[in-house]
Enzyme design. Structure first.
Site, PDB file in Angstrom:
ATOM      1  N   GLY A 137      16.269  35.322  -7.556  1.00 41.23           N
ATOM      2  CA  GLY A 137      15.710  33.990  -7.775  1.00 41.23           C
ATOM      3  C   GLY A 137      16.708  32.964  -8.259  1.00 41.23           C
ATOM      4  N   HIS A 138      17.951  33.342  -8.440  1.00 36.80           N
ATOM      5  CA  HIS A 138      18.977  32.422  -8.945  1.00 36.80           C
ATOM      6  C   HIS A 138      19.796  31.922  -7.770  1.00 36.80           C
ATOM      7  CE1 HIS A 138      22.693  31.275 -11.198  1.00 36.80           C
ATOM      8  NE2 HIS A 138      21.781  30.831 -12.042  1.00 36.80           N
ATOM      9  N   PHE A 139      19.533  30.707  -7.324  1.00 28.96           N
ATOM     10  CA  PHE A 139      20.174  30.138  -6.140  1.00 28.96           C
ATOM     11  C   PHE A 139      20.071  31.121  -4.968  1.00 28.96           C
ATOM     12  CE2 PHE A 139      22.933  28.303  -9.624  1.00 28.96           C
ATOM     13  CZ  PHE A 139      22.297  27.076  -9.646  1.00 28.96           C
ATOM     14  N   ILE A 186      24.778  33.802  -7.139  1.00 30.23           N
ATOM     15  CA  ILE A 186      25.875  33.977  -8.087  1.00 30.23           C
ATOM     16  C   ILE A 186      25.322  34.553  -9.379  1.00 30.23           C
ATOM     17  CG2 ILE A 186      27.255  32.122  -7.081  1.00 30.23           C
ATOM     18  CD1 ILE A 186      26.379  30.365  -9.489  1.00 30.23           C
TER      19      ILE A 186
END
Length: 169
Positions: A40-42, A47
């Site tokens: 869910g992070h970018f 990254i």
């Protein structure tokens, strides 16, 4: 050894430790492609989140304090000094050392209390992050201040200070 459970175990291995005034710990975290926090992070540009790097710093620093506690207790009980990871490993399977580790784990609690970190580069899936933590100082309220740095190869990706609060339960 630590109190963390999946998915929050951020230290894959402890690769070096030195006891004493100039003591330190060096740990490794392998960033795998299927880490749950990367999903869910970018999502189009996965990254390593900075908050997860801060957690690696906190856990590495707590391991540094925990191993130092173990060395102190061992020396009080046996009169023998443990000065590095090899010394600890040589005693790690003995009944007396296992009892010290179990008792100390049940007695101490540490939490990441604050951080002042600068992020200079990025860690990607497939990278191996090497974290170094050194105790800068302790204060009378139970806060331990650590100088920390994270590298991927020769690239420094983050450095600064984390503060853990430790207390006996």
């Amino acid at each position: 050894m630590g109190g963390w459970r999946q998915p929050l175990v951020m230290v894959d291995s402890i690769v070096d430790y030195k006891y004493g005034d100039n003591g330190f710990i060096k740990v490794i975290k392998h960033v795998t492609f299927n880490e749950p926090y990367l999903q869910g992070h970018f999502p189009d540009d996965p990254i390593m989140p900075g908050v997860i790097i801060a957690e690696i710093f906190g856990q590495a620093s707590e391991y540094l304090s925990f191993l130092t506690d173990i060395c102190d207790i061992w020396e009080q009980k046996t009169g023998a000094a443990l000065r590095n990871l090899r010394d600890i490993e040589s005693q790690a399977r003995g009944e007396e050392m296992l009892e010290i580790i179990k008792a100390r784990r049940l007695k101490v609690r540490g939490v990441l209390a604050a951080q002042n970190l600068k992020f200079k580069d990025i860690a990607w899936p497939g990278d191996t992050i090497e974290v170094m933590s050194k105790l800068a100082f302790s204060d009378s309220q139970g806060f331990k201040h650590y100088a920390v740095s994270a590298h991927v190869g020769k690239r420094i990706i983050s450095q600064g200070t984390v503060i853990n609060f430790r207390e006996d339960k």
